[in-house]
Design an enzyme around this catalytic site. Structure first.
Site, mmCIF file in Angstrom:
data_model
loop_
_atom_site.group_PDB
_atom_site.id
_atom_site.type_symbol
_atom_site.label_atom_id
_atom_site.label_comp_id
_atom_site.label_asym_id
_atom_site.label_seq_id
_atom_site.Cartn_x
_atom_site.Cartn_y
_atom_site.Cartn_z
ATOM 1 C CB THR A 58 -0.940 -0.019 1.211
ATOM 2 O OG1 THR A 58 -1.676 -1.251 1.217
ATOM 3 C CG2 THR A 58 -1.920 1.131 1.172
ATOM 4 C CE1 TYR A 146 1.891 -8.821 2.399
ATOM 5 C CE2 TYR A 146 3.488 -7.154 1.739
ATOM 6 C CZ TYR A 146 2.196 -7.624 1.745
ATOM 7 O OH TYR A 146 1.216 -6.925 1.096
ATOM 8 C CE LYS A 174 -0.161 -6.953 4.861
ATOM 9 N NZ LYS A 174 0.158 -5.702 4.115
ATOM 10 C CB VAL A 214 -0.700 -5.666 8.512
ATOM 11 C CG1 VAL A 214 -0.002 -4.512 7.784
ATOM 12 C CG2 VAL A 214 0.161 -6.179 9.659
#
Length: 304
Positions: A58, A146, A174, A214
């Site tokens: 993001t 991640y 995540k 998250v």
């Protein structure tokens, strides 16, 4: 995580429960907007975020420079002080470059690192494991792995996650794998803090032992998303489910309406007069119809 007694509470999540995958604000000319980043960070923490994850998906990490990434960490750290965790996204497809970014983030004041699995080259699982171990060995900061195979082309298999959990600085995941069974398997067999990386899973993953989220959508409605977990913790599980359901239209329009979350979040923040600015190419801004739909869903959710 395996408990000897149902009454034994889980350990506190390493970075808090409610983390925002923060956008990176830019000026209208396209340069890094550090003042806007500080104002946005202060708002997010004031409205319920325990932590801020910078330079992730993001945060447009592919199109920010190494220097900008370090500047962003310093600015946000200055803005929020010790009121929230600050995690720096440092993952790249190059192990050596990732180590360099990790060391710079540590110097800049990050509390932890977000490290995505190497993308494009599609390394086999043993190479992915070696990549993460080399990064963890190079830094003193705790690491969140991640797992987002939809973007990287390669997932982190559960057995690799279980092995990596043995490393003292690999503390969290995540999870954007969309493999709920695999997530529960790793949660049950390790002490890794599992954070939902897809907003539609925030409550579901938390309910089976996840650490929190998250969230991209937290850029827009941090208080409402936090309230879902707060209600669950208070035993108000039906109310938590209803609030999660109420958030679904905004989640869908932000994350699953054909535009990247960065584009939709920046579009709505700009429309609300909050720090965001343009996206960087190759991304393009959202059209007016998309903004109007986002605004309507936002107003419906925040109306009370």
């Amino acid at each position: 995580m395996t408990y000897s007694s149902a009454s034994t509470p889980p350990p506190a999540p390493p970075f808090g429960r409610t983390l925002c995958a923060m956008i990176t604000p830019f000026t209208e000319g396209g340069s890094l907007d550090l003042d806007g980043a500080q104002r946005l960070a202060e708002r997010l923490v004031a409205e319920g975020c325990d932590g801020l994850v910078l330079s992730g998906t993001t945060g447009e990490s592919p199109t920010t420079t190494d220097a900008e990434k370090a500047q962003l960490v310093r600015a946000v750290r200055e803005a929020v002080g010790e009121r929230a965790s600050v995690l720096a996204g440092v993952g790249t497809f190059d192990t050596r470059h990732t180590v360099e970014l990790a060391l710079e983030a540590e110097k800049a004041g990050a509390d932890g690192l977000l490290v995505v699995s190497p993308y494009y080259s599609k390394p086999p699982q043993e190479a992915i494991e070696a990549h993460f171990r080399q990064i963890a060995d190079s830094t003193g900061l705790p690491i969140t792995l991640y797992d987002i195979p939809g973007r990287t082309g390669t997932r982190i298999e559960p057995d690799i996650l279980i092995r990596l959990a043995e490393h003292p600085r690999i503390v969290a995941v995540k999870d954007c794998s969309y493999d709920f069974l695999a997530a529960q398997k790793v949660i049950s067999r390790t002490e890794l803090a599992y954070y939902a990386g897809c907003d539609e899973h925030n409550l579901a993953l938390y309910a089976v032992g996840g650490a929190g989220y998250v969230s991209t959508v937290a850029n827009l409605v941090p208080a409402q998303l936090r309230a879902v977990l707060d209600l669950f913790d208070a035993g108000e599980t039906a109310k938590a489910a209803r609030l999660q359901q109420r958030a679904t239209p905004l989640v869908e329009l932000t994350m699953s309406a054909g535009l990247p979350g960065t584009v939709t979040v920046k579009a709505l923040l700009n429309d609300l007069g909050l720090p965001a600015g343009p996206v960087r190419a190759p991304l393009l801004p959202a059209g007016r119809d998309a903004v109007d739909g986002l605004r309507a869903a936002y107003e419906e959710l925040t109306a009370g």
